[in-house]
Design an enzyme around this catalytic site. Structure first.
Site, PDB file in Angstrom:
ATOM      1  N   ARG A  28      11.909 -12.102  -7.201  1.00 16.23           N
ATOM      2  CA  ARG A  28      12.590 -10.846  -7.539  1.00 16.23           C
ATOM      3  C   ARG A  28      12.360  -9.775  -6.449  1.00 16.23           C
ATOM      4  NH1 ARG A  28      11.549  -5.570  -7.858  1.00 16.23           N
ATOM      5  NH2 ARG A  28       9.486  -6.066  -8.701  1.00 16.23           N
ATOM      6  N   ASP A  29      11.138  -9.321  -6.303  1.00 16.78           N
ATOM      7  CA  ASP A  29      10.876  -8.229  -5.345  1.00 16.78           C
ATOM      8  C   ASP A  29      11.098  -8.727  -3.917  1.00 16.78           C
ATOM      9  OD1 ASP A  29      10.176  -5.685  -4.550  1.00 16.78           O
ATOM     10  OD2 ASP A  29       8.146  -5.733  -5.347  1.00 16.78           O
ATOM     11  N   HIS A  47       0.217  -3.236  -7.921  1.00 12.12           N
ATOM     12  CA  HIS A  47       1.386  -3.789  -7.212  1.00 12.12           C
ATOM     13  C   HIS A  47       1.406  -3.156  -5.825  1.00 12.12           C
ATOM     14  CE1 HIS A  47       5.766  -5.134  -7.292  1.00 12.12           C
ATOM     15  NE2 HIS A  47       5.841  -4.186  -6.369  1.00 12.12           N
ATOM     16  N   HIS A  79       2.314  -3.008  -1.782  1.00 16.64           N
ATOM     17  CA  HIS A  79       3.081  -3.443  -0.619  1.00 16.64           C
ATOM     18  C   HIS A  79       2.163  -3.270   0.595  1.00 16.64           C
ATOM     19  CE1 HIS A  79       7.197  -4.056  -2.334  1.00 16.64           C
ATOM     20  NE2 HIS A  79       6.613  -3.406  -3.334  1.00 16.64           N
ATOM     21  N   CYS A  99      11.849  -2.887  -0.758  1.00 13.03           N
ATOM     22  CA  CYS A  99      12.643  -2.297  -1.826  1.00 13.03           C
ATOM     23  C   CYS A  99      13.925  -1.768  -1.200  1.00 13.03           C
ATOM     24  CB  CYS A  99      11.888  -1.178  -2.544  1.00 13.03           C
ATOM     25  SG  CYS A  99      12.902  -0.399  -3.811  1.00 13.03           S
ATOM     26  N   ASN A 123       5.511  -7.285  -0.112  1.00 18.20           N
ATOM     27  CA  ASN A 123       4.360  -7.135  -0.997  1.00 18.20           C
ATOM     28  C   ASN A 123       3.144  -7.822  -0.382  1.00 18.20           C
ATOM     29  OD1 ASN A 123       6.933  -7.390  -2.739  1.00 18.20           O
ATOM     30  ND2 ASN A 123       5.452  -6.474  -4.138  1.00 18.20           N
TER      31      ASN A 123
END
Ligand code: HMG
Ligand code: MG
Length: 327
Positions: free
Chosen positions: A36-37, A233, A235, A266, A275
């Site tokens: 996803r990310d 979370h 990055h 993002c 990430n």
């Protein structure tokens, strides 16, 4: 002439002997966000069958939470516009891998309807601690976004779904600068009170440093939030993600988000890079004697395979070291 010395297996050679640190948890749950990310930020569209194989291989490598896609507006994130095609391809995975969770991102009631129609059991809403990012990412004020999530969280929990709340820009925002902890804690507590069972604190642009992490987590503790309800979370824009993770573990965090191969960024915050790479996290955790359930060899092979599909080497230092693919 001497016989050539065989190449050692880098993993057997290099894996540090576990050195138990009693200040750390015995086990960490990795929340894998690569599909996803990671993929949401790829300029080239990844075929749905490649995504399905990626997720299947991550589950086979032992990851037990794999965030698969987003039910967002397809024009906002074209890379994930195939969510409806992807989810049915994953149907057999939880039977093959007991305990596997496959959450998806859902911003609004339309997204929830789409997720429910596909039998999703875990969703995540994603709020912003800052005004500017809320407007850029969700087309609303930060409060307007919270109002959008309220019925989503209520209906999802009534339907028996597990709901994670993300909070972005917890340490710094590219348009607003440093973000006051009180602002982050206020939005975070509101997400938990709304019914999110877990709150993931996002360093969306990767600017945090370890003492800031400790201070923010202390602030949540003072606000009465049990650390067990929090995740981190990170990055890795400034190379701080692993140090920040260690800081968070020392504060009692046991759920850490990471992205296989360090994929990511993002689309609505250009200064965000990938990430924290799952392989780099697993290398550190296993070296510290912290269990993850992940088979590092299989995970590295998966990220190397994905890097080939994307046509560029993985930014993960561990993937590079174990595959000899340093750029
Ligand atoms: P909007 O344009 O304000 O939506 O977008 P709207 O409610 O005004 O609706 C406009 C049209 O979109 C309507 O269609 C809706 O039906 C449709 P029309 O009636 O005009 O034909 N629509 C939808 N269609 C499909 N699925 C939906 C949906 N919603 C509305 N769910 C919206 C608002 C929130 C939808 C939009 O801004 C959006 O999709 N944003 C997503 C942005 C995004 O996914 N960003 C990346 C994830 S966040 C992240 O990466 C950070 C994180 O990793 C943590 C960290 O690092 O900090 C989580
Ligand atoms: Mg992110």
């Amino acid at each position: 002439m001497n016989a050539p010395i065989p190449e050692p297996d880098a993993l057997d050679l290099g894996l540090p002997a576990p050195f138990q640190d009693t200040a750390l948890p015995a086990e960490v749950r990795i929340h894998e966000v690569g599909p996803r990310d990671g993929l949401q930020n790829e300029s080239a569209l990844v075929p749905v069958e490649v995504k399905a194989e990626f997720i299947g291989r991550l589950a086979a490598a032992g990851l037990r939470t794999v965030e698969t896609t987003s039910f967002v507006h397809p024009k906002w994130v074209p890379q994930l516009a195939d969510a409806e095609e992807l989810v049915p391809r994953l149907a057999g995975l939880p039977d093959r891998h007991p305990g596997l969770r496959l959450p998806v991102l859902v911003p609004n009631e339309r997204g929830l309807e789409r997720a429910l129609a596909h039998g999703i059991t875990d969703i995540a809403v994603f709020a912003s601690a800052t005004e500017t990012f809320a407007r850029r990412n969700l087309n609303r004020s930060a409060d307007g976004a919270m109002a959008m999530f309220l019925p989503v969280v209520r209906k999802a929990t009534e339907a028996g779904l597990r709901v994670r709340g993300y909070l972005s820009m917890c340490f710094g925002d590219p348009w607003e600068g440093p973000v006051p902890h009180s602002q982050v804690i206020d939005f975070g507590v509101r997400l938990l009170e709304m019914g999110c069972d877990q709150l993931s604190l996002g360093d969306t642009i990767g600017v945090a440093t370890p003492a800031q992490v400790t201070a923010l987590l202390d602030g949540f503790a003072r606000a009465g939030v049990p650390v067990g309800r929090l995740a981190v979370h990170f990055h890795d824009t400034y190379g701080q993600a692993l140090s920040n993770t260690l800081s968070a573990l020392r504060s009692g965090i046991t759920t850490v988000d990471a992205s296989a191969g360090g994929l990511g960024g993002c689309p609505y915050a250009k200064s965000a890079t990938g990430n924290l790479a799952t392989e780099d996290l697993v290398w550190m955790l296993h070296g510290l004697g912290v269990r993850t359930g992940v088979d590092l060899r299989e995970l590295v092979a998966t990220s190397a395979w994905m890097a080939q599909r994307l046509g560029r080497p993985s930014p993960s230092r561990t993937v590079q070291a174990l595959t000899g693919s340093r750029p």
